[in-house]
Design a protein around this motif. Structure first.
Motif, mmCIF file in Angstrom:
data_model
loop_
_atom_site.group_PDB
_atom_site.id
_atom_site.type_symbol
_atom_site.label_atom_id
_atom_site.label_comp_id
_atom_site.label_asym_id
_atom_site.label_seq_id
_atom_site.Cartn_x
_atom_site.Cartn_y
_atom_site.Cartn_z
ATOM 1 N N ASN A 231 0.843 -1.189 0.000
ATOM 2 C CA ASN A 231 0.000 0.000 0.000
ATOM 3 C C ASN A 231 0.879 1.240 0.000
ATOM 4 O O ASN A 231 1.901 1.286 0.704
ATOM 5 N N VAL A 232 0.492 2.250 -0.768
ATOM 6 C CA VAL A 232 1.193 3.527 -0.765
ATOM 7 C C VAL A 232 0.223 4.600 -0.318
ATOM 8 O O VAL A 232 -0.890 4.716 -0.849
ATOM 9 N N THR A 233 0.596 5.380 0.680
ATOM 10 C CA THR A 233 -0.283 6.424 1.202
ATOM 11 C C THR A 233 0.017 7.761 0.533
ATOM 12 O O THR A 233 1.088 7.961 -0.042
ATOM 13 N N SER A 234 -0.956 8.665 0.636
ATOM 14 C CA SER A 234 -0.759 10.034 0.159
ATOM 15 C C SER A 234 -1.634 10.962 0.990
ATOM 16 O O SER A 234 -2.566 10.499 1.660
ATOM 17 N N PRO A 235 -1.389 12.272 0.936
ATOM 18 C CA PRO A 235 -2.234 13.223 1.673
ATOM 19 C C PRO A 235 -3.623 13.387 1.074
ATOM 20 O O PRO A 235 -4.438 14.114 1.615
ATOM 21 N N GLY A 236 -3.891 12.725 -0.064
ATOM 22 C CA GLY A 236 -5.216 12.819 -0.663
ATOM 23 C C GLY A 236 -5.183 12.563 -2.154
ATOM 24 O O GLY A 236 -4.128 12.638 -2.794
ATOM 25 N N ASN A 237 -6.331 12.249 -2.721
ATOM 26 C CA ASN A 237 -6.432 12.021 -4.152
ATOM 27 C C ASN A 237 -6.052 13.267 -4.942
ATOM 28 O O ASN A 237 -6.485 14.379 -4.618
ATOM 29 N N PRO B 27 -5.599 7.060 0.077
ATOM 30 C CA PRO B 27 -5.565 8.499 0.352
ATOM 31 C C PRO B 27 -5.910 8.806 1.808
ATOM 32 O O PRO B 27 -6.787 8.170 2.394
ATOM 33 N N TYR B 28 -5.210 9.782 2.372
ATOM 34 C CA TYR B 28 -5.479 10.254 3.726
ATOM 35 C C TYR B 28 -5.866 11.731 3.654
ATOM 36 O O TYR B 28 -5.874 12.324 2.575
ATOM 37 N N ARG B 29 -6.166 12.305 4.776
ATOM 38 C CA ARG B 29 -6.472 13.726 4.832
ATOM 39 C C ARG B 29 -5.293 14.467 5.454
ATOM 40 O O ARG B 29 -5.290 14.792 6.638
ATOM 41 N N GLY B 30 -4.264 14.658 4.657
ATOM 42 C CA GLY B 30 -3.103 15.388 5.141
ATOM 43 C C GLY B 30 -1.835 14.557 5.159
ATOM 44 O O GLY B 30 -1.868 13.315 5.125
ATOM 45 N N ASP B 31 -0.698 15.272 5.211
ATOM 46 C CA ASP B 31 0.616 14.630 5.193
ATOM 47 C C ASP B 31 0.883 13.802 6.445
ATOM 48 O O ASP B 31 1.427 12.696 6.363
ATOM 49 N N ALA B 32 0.526 14.369 7.616
ATOM 50 C CA ALA B 32 0.875 13.714 8.877
ATOM 51 C C ALA B 32 0.279 12.309 9.001
ATOM 52 O O ALA B 32 1.018 11.349 9.273
ATOM 53 N N PRO B 33 -1.030 12.131 8.817
ATOM 54 C CA PRO B 33 -1.561 10.764 8.940
ATOM 55 C C PRO B 33 -1.040 9.816 7.868
ATOM 56 O O PRO B 33 -0.898 8.610 8.121
ATOM 57 N N ALA B 34 -0.749 10.350 6.671
ATOM 58 C CA ALA B 34 -0.205 9.499 5.604
ATOM 59 C C ALA B 34 1.153 8.939 6.006
ATOM 60 O O ALA B 34 1.459 7.762 5.753
ATOM 61 N N MET B 35 1.974 9.763 6.640
ATOM 62 C CA MET B 35 3.292 9.308 7.095
ATOM 63 C C MET B 35 3.179 8.447 8.350
ATOM 64 O O MET B 35 3.882 7.437 8.496
ATOM 65 N N GLN B 36 2.283 8.811 9.253
ATOM 66 C CA GLN B 36 2.153 8.082 10.518
ATOM 67 C C GLN B 36 1.803 6.617 10.306
ATOM 68 O O GLN B 36 2.325 5.735 10.996
ATOM 69 N N ASP B 37 0.929 6.337 9.345
ATOM 70 C CA ASP B 37 0.561 4.936 9.128
ATOM 71 C C ASP B 37 1.680 4.128 8.482
ATOM 72 O O ASP B 37 1.763 2.916 8.667
ATOM 73 N N GLN C 80 2.905 0.514 3.711
ATOM 74 C CA GLN C 80 4.318 0.191 3.495
ATOM 75 C C GLN C 80 5.158 1.327 2.911
ATOM 76 O O GLN C 80 6.377 1.337 3.092
ATOM 77 N N MET C 81 4.541 2.276 2.220
ATOM 78 C CA MET C 81 5.365 3.294 1.558
ATOM 79 C C MET C 81 4.578 4.565 1.298
ATOM 80 O O MET C 81 3.355 4.586 1.325
ATOM 81 N N THR C 82 5.325 5.646 1.052
ATOM 82 C CA THR C 82 4.716 6.924 0.692
ATOM 83 C C THR C 82 5.750 7.791 0.009
ATOM 84 O O THR C 82 6.964 7.510 0.060
ATOM 85 N N PHE C 83 5.284 8.836 -0.647
ATOM 86 C CA PHE C 83 6.164 9.851 -1.228
ATOM 87 C C PHE C 83 6.001 11.093 -0.370
ATOM 88 O O PHE C 83 4.957 11.754 -0.409
ATOM 89 N N ALA C 84 7.015 11.408 0.418
ATOM 90 C CA ALA C 84 6.912 12.451 1.437
ATOM 91 C C ALA C 84 7.820 13.626 1.131
ATOM 92 O O ALA C 84 8.779 13.513 0.360
ATOM 93 N N SER C 85 7.532 14.758 1.762
ATOM 94 C CA SER C 85 8.432 15.898 1.679
ATOM 95 C C SER C 85 9.749 15.525 2.341
ATOM 96 O O SER C 85 9.800 14.621 3.188
ATOM 97 N N LEU C 86 10.822 16.219 1.975
ATOM 98 C CA LEU C 86 12.137 15.881 2.533
ATOM 99 C C LEU C 86 12.188 16.033 4.056
ATOM 100 O O LEU C 86 12.719 15.154 4.744
ATOM 101 N N PRO C 87 11.646 17.133 4.641
ATOM 102 C CA PRO C 87 11.681 17.233 6.109
ATOM 103 C C PRO C 87 10.920 16.093 6.786
ATOM 104 O O PRO C 87 11.374 15.548 7.793
ATOM 105 N N SER C 88 9.746 15.735 6.233
ATOM 106 C CA SER C 88 8.959 14.658 6.822
ATOM 107 C C SER C 88 9.692 13.324 6.688
ATOM 108 O O SER C 88 9.721 12.516 7.628
#
Length: 274
Positions: free
Chosen positions: A105-111, A134-144, A151-159
């Motif tokens: 599964n790959v998460t994101s902050p939203g569709n 899809p999640y509602r925001g960067d934080a929950p997408a990374m937290q899961d 298992q994976m996500t495309f995140a901002s560099l600081p996150s």
């Protein structure tokens, strides 16, 4: 919410937040303003290059109603995976995905976000099947991802860096065509087995379409001068982005190029938000 800044004894700049619709609400208000350069928009790749493809109807003309002025900052994102996933690089991730289709599964902050489309582009170019959540925001997408629920996500560099420092995620690669100066040991996705892959997030200033070009050029010159200031460059760098000024012509080319690129991905996947 509006904030006023006194520029000098005669001029006041009012900063007003207009959230909603992936920046389309703010863009629509700017597009309705008088075309004299007095109303500016801090836009993004999502709002200006992706929104016209994912919204079937916009309250403004994305071509004639909007004038690109200057790029302000750009940034790569990072492909990160949960640290328990048995992969150490992109090639191993692709091999794992092909050997276990549909289990990742790959998460994101939203569709329709740049993170979502980064994942869809990766899936297409690497030839793998990975389920998007899809999640509602960067934080929950990374937290899961950190918790192992995904298992994976495309995140901002600081996150991505914060997650890696915690030991809960592993950074496999960055999305830019060249390695990031602050992470020289992290390879790009393109050099890791998916040649030609490149995704950049960016922010830039726009104004109302039809604004006279002498005014647009003057605004671009003033913005470039501000971006050149050491304090401003340091502030942008602390946010994990690279200060970058592009004039109206080059910035317009960037917006058009990204619009065409993401339009193809949106149509292939069939993303629509209305």
């Amino acid at each position: 919410m509006a904030t006023q800044f006194q520029l000098n004894t005669k001029e006041v700049m009012v900063v007003e937040n207009k959230p909603g619709g992936g920046s389309t609400v703010a863009t629509a208000e700017m597009a309705r303003a008088r075309p004299n350069g007095s109303v500016l928009l801090l836009g993004s790749v999502g709002g200006q290059a992706i929104a016209p493809s994912i919204y079937s109807k916009l309250p403004y003309d994305p071509v004639k109603g909007v004038q690109a002025v200057s790029l302000v900052a750009k940034s790569a994102n990072a492909l990160v995976v949960n640290s328990e996933l048995p992969v150490k690089n992109v090639q191993e991730l692709v091999a794992y995905a092909k050997a276990h289709p549909g289990t990742l599964n790959v998460t994101s902050p939203g569709n329709g976000t740049i993170s979502h489309l980064s994942a869809e582009l990766f899936k297409s170019m690497a030839g793998v099947f990975i389920t998007h959540i899809p999640y509602r925001g960067d934080a929950p997408a990374m937290q899961d991802v950190m918790a192992g629920q995904a298992q994976m996500t495309f995140a901002s560099l600081p996150s991505a860096k914060a997650g890696a420092d915690s030991g809960k995620v592993r950074i496999l690669a960055v999305t830019s065509s060249k390695r990031v100066e602050t992470m020289p040991n992290i390879p790009t996705i393109a050099e890791s087995g998916v040649p030609g892959y490149e995704v950049l997030s960016w922010y830039g200033v726009f104004t109302t379409g039809g604004t006279p070009m002498p005014t647009v050029n003057r605004l671009a010159q003033e913005i470039a001068a501000v971006i050149a200031q050491p304090a401003i460059r340091e502030s942008i760098s602390k946010m994990g982005m690279e200060p970058a000024a592009l004039g109206p012509v080059d910035f317009t080319q960037l917006v058009n190029s990204d619009s065409q690129k993401w339009d193809k991905v949106v149509k292939t996947v069939g993303i629509k938000l209305d």
